[in-house]
Design a protein around this motif. Structure first.
Motif, PDB file in Angstrom:
ATOM      1  N   HIS A 125       0.834  -1.200   0.000  1.00  0.00           N
ATOM      2  CA  HIS A 125       0.000   0.000   0.000  1.00  0.00           C
ATOM      3  C   HIS A 125       0.876   1.261   0.000  1.00  0.00           C
ATOM      4  CE1 HIS A 125      -3.013   2.944   1.055  1.00  0.00           C
ATOM      5  NE2 HIS A 125      -3.955   2.027   0.993  1.00  0.00           N
ATOM      6  N   TRP A 126       0.502   2.229  -0.833  1.00  0.00           N
ATOM      7  CA  TRP A 126       1.345   3.420  -1.011  1.00  0.00           C
ATOM      8  C   TRP A 126       1.543   4.207   0.287  1.00  0.00           C
ATOM      9  CZ3 TRP A 126      -0.810   8.104   0.214  1.00  0.00           C
ATOM     10  CH2 TRP A 126      -2.201   8.222   0.179  1.00  0.00           C
ATOM     11  N   GLU A 127       0.584   4.142   1.208  1.00  0.00           N
ATOM     12  CA  GLU A 127       0.731   4.900   2.452  1.00  0.00           C
ATOM     13  C   GLU A 127       1.888   4.392   3.315  1.00  0.00           C
ATOM     14  OE1 GLU A 127      -3.507   6.800   3.693  1.00  0.00           O
ATOM     15  OE2 GLU A 127      -3.245   4.686   4.151  1.00  0.00           O
ATOM     16  N   TYR A 128       2.325   3.166   3.050  1.00  0.00           N
ATOM     17  CA  TYR A 128       3.389   2.570   3.855  1.00  0.00           C
ATOM     18  C   TYR A 128       4.738   2.598   3.153  1.00  0.00           C
ATOM     19  CZ  TYR A 128      -0.032   1.037   7.260  1.00  0.00           C
ATOM     20  OH  TYR A 128      -1.003   1.023   8.235  1.00  0.00           O
ATOM     21  N   GLU A 129       4.845   3.365   2.081  1.00  0.00           N
ATOM     22  CA  GLU A 129       6.086   3.420   1.309  1.00  0.00           C
ATOM     23  C   GLU A 129       7.289   3.768   2.189  1.00  0.00           C
ATOM     24  OE1 GLU A 129       8.142   6.110  -2.246  1.00  0.00           O
ATOM     25  OE2 GLU A 129       6.044   6.418  -1.695  1.00  0.00           O
ATOM     26  N   LYS A 130       7.187   4.854   2.956  1.00  0.00           N
ATOM     27  CA  LYS A 130       8.318   5.307   3.764  1.00  0.00           C
ATOM     28  C   LYS A 130       8.685   4.265   4.818  1.00  0.00           C
ATOM     29  CE  LYS A 130       9.917   9.312   6.469  1.00  0.00           C
ATOM     30  NZ  LYS A 130      10.322   8.609   7.697  1.00  0.00           N
ATOM     31  N   ASP A 131       7.680   3.754   5.522  1.00  0.00           N
ATOM     32  CA  ASP A 131       7.942   2.768   6.572  1.00  0.00           C
ATOM     33  C   ASP A 131       8.557   1.498   5.991  1.00  0.00           C
ATOM     34  OD1 ASP A 131       7.318   1.773   9.489  1.00  0.00           O
ATOM     35  OD2 ASP A 131       6.545   0.206   8.175  1.00  0.00           O
ATOM     36  N   PHE A 132       8.006   1.029   4.889  1.00  0.00           N
ATOM     37  CA  PHE A 132       8.484  -0.224   4.291  1.00  0.00           C
ATOM     38  C   PHE A 132       9.924  -0.087   3.807  1.00  0.00           C
ATOM     39  CE2 PHE A 132       9.095  -3.482   1.130  1.00  0.00           C
ATOM     40  CZ  PHE A 132       8.408  -4.579   1.636  1.00  0.00           C
ATOM     41  N   THR A 133      10.224   1.002   3.113  1.00  0.00           N
ATOM     42  CA  THR A 133      11.576   1.159   2.568  1.00  0.00           C
ATOM     43  C   THR A 133      12.615   1.346   3.678  1.00  0.00           C
ATOM     44  OG1 THR A 133      11.114   3.522   2.229  1.00  0.00           O
ATOM     45  CG2 THR A 133      10.831   2.060   0.348  1.00  0.00           C
ATOM     46  N   GLU A 134      12.201   1.957   4.781  1.00  0.00           N
ATOM     47  CA  GLU A 134      13.124   2.097   5.908  1.00  0.00           C
ATOM     48  C   GLU A 134      13.386   0.756   6.582  1.00  0.00           C
ATOM     49  OE1 GLU A 134      11.383   5.032   8.435  1.00  0.00           O
ATOM     50  OE2 GLU A 134      12.113   6.731   7.232  1.00  0.00           O
ATOM     51  N   ARG A 135      12.363  -0.079   6.692  1.00  0.00           N
ATOM     52  CA  ARG A 135      12.522  -1.393   7.330  1.00  0.00           C
ATOM     53  C   ARG A 135      13.229  -2.390   6.413  1.00  0.00           C
ATOM     54  NH1 ARG A 135       9.459  -1.711  11.970  1.00  0.00           N
ATOM     55  NH2 ARG A 135       7.802  -0.144  12.133  1.00  0.00           N
ATOM     56  N   PHE A 136      12.964  -2.271   5.110  1.00  0.00           N
ATOM     57  CA  PHE A 136      13.493  -3.271   4.178  1.00  0.00           C
ATOM     58  C   PHE A 136      14.176  -2.571   2.991  1.00  0.00           C
ATOM     59  CE2 PHE A 136       9.429  -4.817   5.988  1.00  0.00           C
ATOM     60  CZ  PHE A 136       9.935  -5.809   6.829  1.00  0.00           C
ATOM     61  N   PRO A 137      15.300  -1.928   3.226  1.00  0.00           N
ATOM     62  CA  PRO A 137      15.963  -1.184   2.143  1.00  0.00           C
ATOM     63  C   PRO A 137      16.459  -2.081   1.015  1.00  0.00           C
ATOM     64  CG  PRO A 137      17.371  -1.325   4.096  1.00  0.00           C
ATOM     65  CD  PRO A 137      16.028  -1.824   4.509  1.00  0.00           C
ATOM     66  N   GLN A 138      16.590  -3.373   1.281  1.00  0.00           N
ATOM     67  CA  GLN A 138      17.094  -4.293   0.264  1.00  0.00           C
ATOM     68  C   GLN A 138      15.999  -4.740  -0.707  1.00  0.00           C
ATOM     69  OE1 GLN A 138      16.427  -4.887   3.345  1.00  0.00           O
ATOM     70  NE2 GLN A 138      15.604  -6.921   3.677  1.00  0.00           N
ATOM     71  N   VAL A 139      14.743  -4.356  -0.434  1.00  0.00           N
ATOM     72  CA  VAL A 139      13.630  -4.711  -1.322  1.00  0.00           C
ATOM     73  C   VAL A 139      13.391  -3.565  -2.301  1.00  0.00           C
ATOM     74  CG1 VAL A 139      11.192  -5.348  -1.454  1.00  0.00           C
ATOM     75  CG2 VAL A 139      12.574  -6.109   0.492  1.00  0.00           C
ATOM     76  N   HIS A 140      13.190  -3.885  -3.558  1.00  0.00           N
ATOM     77  CA  HIS A 140      12.947  -2.872  -4.585  1.00  0.00           C
ATOM     78  C   HIS A 140      11.440  -2.593  -4.650  1.00  0.00           C
ATOM     79  CE1 HIS A 140      17.078  -3.524  -5.574  1.00  0.00           C
ATOM     80  NE2 HIS A 140      16.864  -4.750  -6.055  1.00  0.00           N
ATOM     81  N   LEU A 141      10.973  -1.662  -3.834  1.00  0.00           N
ATOM     82  CA  LEU A 141       9.542  -1.380  -3.746  1.00  0.00           C
ATOM     83  C   LEU A 141       9.097  -0.503  -4.909  1.00  0.00           C
ATOM     84  CD1 LEU A 141       7.036  -1.762  -1.914  1.00  0.00           C
ATOM     85  CD2 LEU A 141       7.580   0.464  -0.908  1.00  0.00           C
ATOM     86  N   ASP A 142       8.063  -0.951  -5.602  1.00  0.00           N
ATOM     87  CA  ASP A 142       7.460  -0.193  -6.694  1.00  0.00           C
ATOM     88  C   ASP A 142       6.147   0.380  -6.176  1.00  0.00           C
ATOM     89  OD1 ASP A 142       6.135   0.756  -8.931  1.00  0.00           O
ATOM     90  OD2 ASP A 142       6.859  -0.836 -10.240  1.00  0.00           O
ATOM     91  N   THR A 143       6.124   1.667  -5.878  1.00  0.00           N
ATOM     92  CA  THR A 143       4.943   2.257  -5.264  1.00  0.00           C
ATOM     93  C   THR A 143       3.841   2.586  -6.270  1.00  0.00           C
ATOM     94  OG1 THR A 143       6.012   4.427  -5.386  1.00  0.00           O
ATOM     95  CG2 THR A 143       6.201   3.227  -3.310  1.00  0.00           C
ATOM     96  N   ASN A 144       4.071   2.326  -7.539  1.00  0.00           N
ATOM     97  CA  ASN A 144       3.017   2.549  -8.525  1.00  0.00           C
ATOM     98  C   ASN A 144       2.299   1.258  -8.901  1.00  0.00           C
ATOM     99  OD1 ASN A 144       1.462   4.051 -10.448  1.00  0.00           O
ATOM    100  ND2 ASN A 144       2.715   3.158 -12.061  1.00  0.00           N
ATOM    101  N   ALA A 145       2.964   0.119  -8.771  1.00  0.00           N
ATOM    102  CA  ALA A 145       2.401  -1.142  -9.250  1.00  0.00           C
ATOM    103  C   ALA A 145       1.183  -1.574  -8.445  1.00  0.00           C
ATOM    104  CB  ALA A 145       3.459  -2.240  -9.190  1.00  0.00           C
ATOM    105  N   LEU A 146       0.173  -2.102  -9.137  1.00  0.00           N
ATOM    106  CA  LEU A 146      -0.969  -2.712  -8.446  1.00  0.00           C
ATOM    107  C   LEU A 146      -0.583  -4.094  -7.921  1.00  0.00           C
ATOM    108  CD1 LEU A 146      -3.930  -1.759 -10.823  1.00  0.00           C
ATOM    109  CD2 LEU A 146      -3.321  -0.732  -8.629  1.00  0.00           C
ATOM    110  N   TYR A 147       0.281  -4.790  -8.660  1.00  0.00           N
ATOM    111  CA  TYR A 147       0.812  -6.065  -8.191  1.00  0.00           C
ATOM    112  C   TYR A 147       2.063  -6.395  -8.991  1.00  0.00           C
ATOM    113  CZ  TYR A 147      -1.800  -7.710 -12.270  1.00  0.00           C
ATOM    114  OH  TYR A 147      -2.294  -7.876 -13.545  1.00  0.00           O
ATOM    115  N   ILE A 148       2.906  -7.213  -8.408  1.00  0.00           N
ATOM    116  CA  ILE A 148       4.190  -7.584  -9.023  1.00  0.00           C
ATOM    117  C   ILE A 148       4.461  -9.052  -8.723  1.00  0.00           C
ATOM    118  CG2 ILE A 148       6.707  -7.334  -8.778  1.00  0.00           C
ATOM    119  CD1 ILE A 148       6.324  -4.389  -8.331  1.00  0.00           C
ATOM    120  N   THR A 149       5.004  -9.762  -9.692  1.00  0.00           N
ATOM    121  CA  THR A 149       5.481 -11.128  -9.468  1.00  0.00           C
ATOM    122  C   THR A 149       6.961 -11.192  -9.791  1.00  0.00           C
ATOM    123  OG1 THR A 149       3.334 -12.138  -9.962  1.00  0.00           O
ATOM    124  CG2 THR A 149       5.267 -13.556 -10.117  1.00  0.00           C
TER     125      THR A 149
END
Length: 320
Positions: A125-149
């Motif tokens: 969820h886009w609202e958690y972008e900052k929290d997620f990237t801070e907790r998991f900097p090694q994950v390539h988070l795409d904040t625009n995607a509806l889903y990713i595989t």
């Protein structure tokens, strides 16, 4: 053909909406019910309390994950809390033996805590972008995607995007015909254009700590529809071009050009949602030099056209 086993994991405080999504898509909404074997499991079988006080009666424990082909973590209500070692180990073991592991919305956190998303692309969820990237900097988070595989690891954005995600799994397994039938039963489009960018709130800062830049921002907001150049704005501020660009970036974190585009796009959103002005008039009132430039910038930022935006937020009868 072996019917894929879909294991949906119920966790304490699970969102009933998110939990129901895979249960509906892989169960009740299927016109051909023998395509998936839907099962519910939990770390501790029995009654699992949802976020709104409903109990989910669960018969299976995590042993179900040892035979599941698709495992869905529909939600995680405590993003700041790491799930139990038992759950994380079961997910890792299932993925290693070949299962597809799915995290819907904040369920992505569970996959990340398990270490499954390291150096891989993911969505949440886009609202958690900052929290997620801070907790998991090694994950390539795409904040625009509806889903990713990515390598049998599927993650989705929030709420309704979970439906898009589950439909994509049906489509990958059995093709578009069956996925389209499921979507029609759910009275929704089988595939949505665009991504989360349509819904992300990205307010431009109202003020800064620089009074001169604040005065300039106020002037620009009152005159967005007018053309502006670095030279004219530098003269307004009684600064050199170089001083203005440096001060503006320091104060806002944006270049003047990027700030103007963001403000103009924000104004255009309001006009599209609240007026019947034509796209050409909206472009002019927002300060774009031409409707073509407006459409290009809008499409680049939000991945949909201005007309599609208006239909999405005002309904199919909105004037285009």
């Amino acid at each position: 053909m072996t019917v894929p086993v879909v294991a949906v994991i119920a966790t304490a405080g699970v969102s009933t909406f998110h939990f129901s999504v895979p249960c509906i898509v892989f169960g009740k909404a299927l016109p051909e019910p023998d395509r998936f074997d839907l099962q519910i499991c939990a770390e501790t079988p029995g009654n699992v309390l949802s976020d709104i006080g409903l109990f989910i009666n669960v018969k299976h424990g995590l042993a179900l994950l040892e035979k599941a082909d698709i495992i869905v973590v529909p939600f995680w209500d405590r993003p700041e809390e790491k799930p139990s070692p038992a759950l994380l180990s079961a997910l890792k073991a299932a993925w290693r033996r070949g299962a597809e592991v799915v995290g819907l919305c904040l369920g992505t956190y569970v996959l990340a805590y398990a270490g499954l998303l390291e150096n891989r692309r993911a969505a949440t969820h886009w609202e958690y972008e900052k929290d997620f990237t801070e907790r998991f900097p090694q994950v390539h988070l795409d904040t625009n995607a509806l889903y990713i595989t990515d390598e049998r690891l599927t993650t989705s954005a929030g709420t309704a995007a979970g439906i898009d995600c589950c439909l994509s799994i049906v489509r990958d397994r059995y093709g578009s015909v069956l996925a389209n039938k499921v979507a029609r039963r759910m009275v929704m489009p089988p595939y949505r254009e665009g991504g989360q960018a349509q819904y992300i709130e990205r307010p431009v800062p109202e003020t800064t700590r620089d009074n001169a830049i604040n005065e300039l921002i106020g002037y620009l907001r009152r005159n967005l529809e007018r053309p502006h150049t670095i030279d004219s704005l530098a003269a307004f501020c009684n600064m050199s071009r170089r001083t203005l660009t440096r001060h503006f970036f320091t104060a806002t974190g944006l270049t003047l050009s990027d700030w103007l585009i963001s403000e103009r796009l924000q104004r255009s959103q309001v006009l599209l949602e609240s007026t019947d002005h034509s796209i050409e008039v909206v472009a002019a009132m927002s300060g774009f030099q031409s409707p073509v430039s407006f459409r290009q910038n809008f499409k680049h930022r939000f991945a949909v056209s201005p007309s599609e935006w208006r239909r999405a937020f005002r309904g199919p009868d909105a004037l285009l």
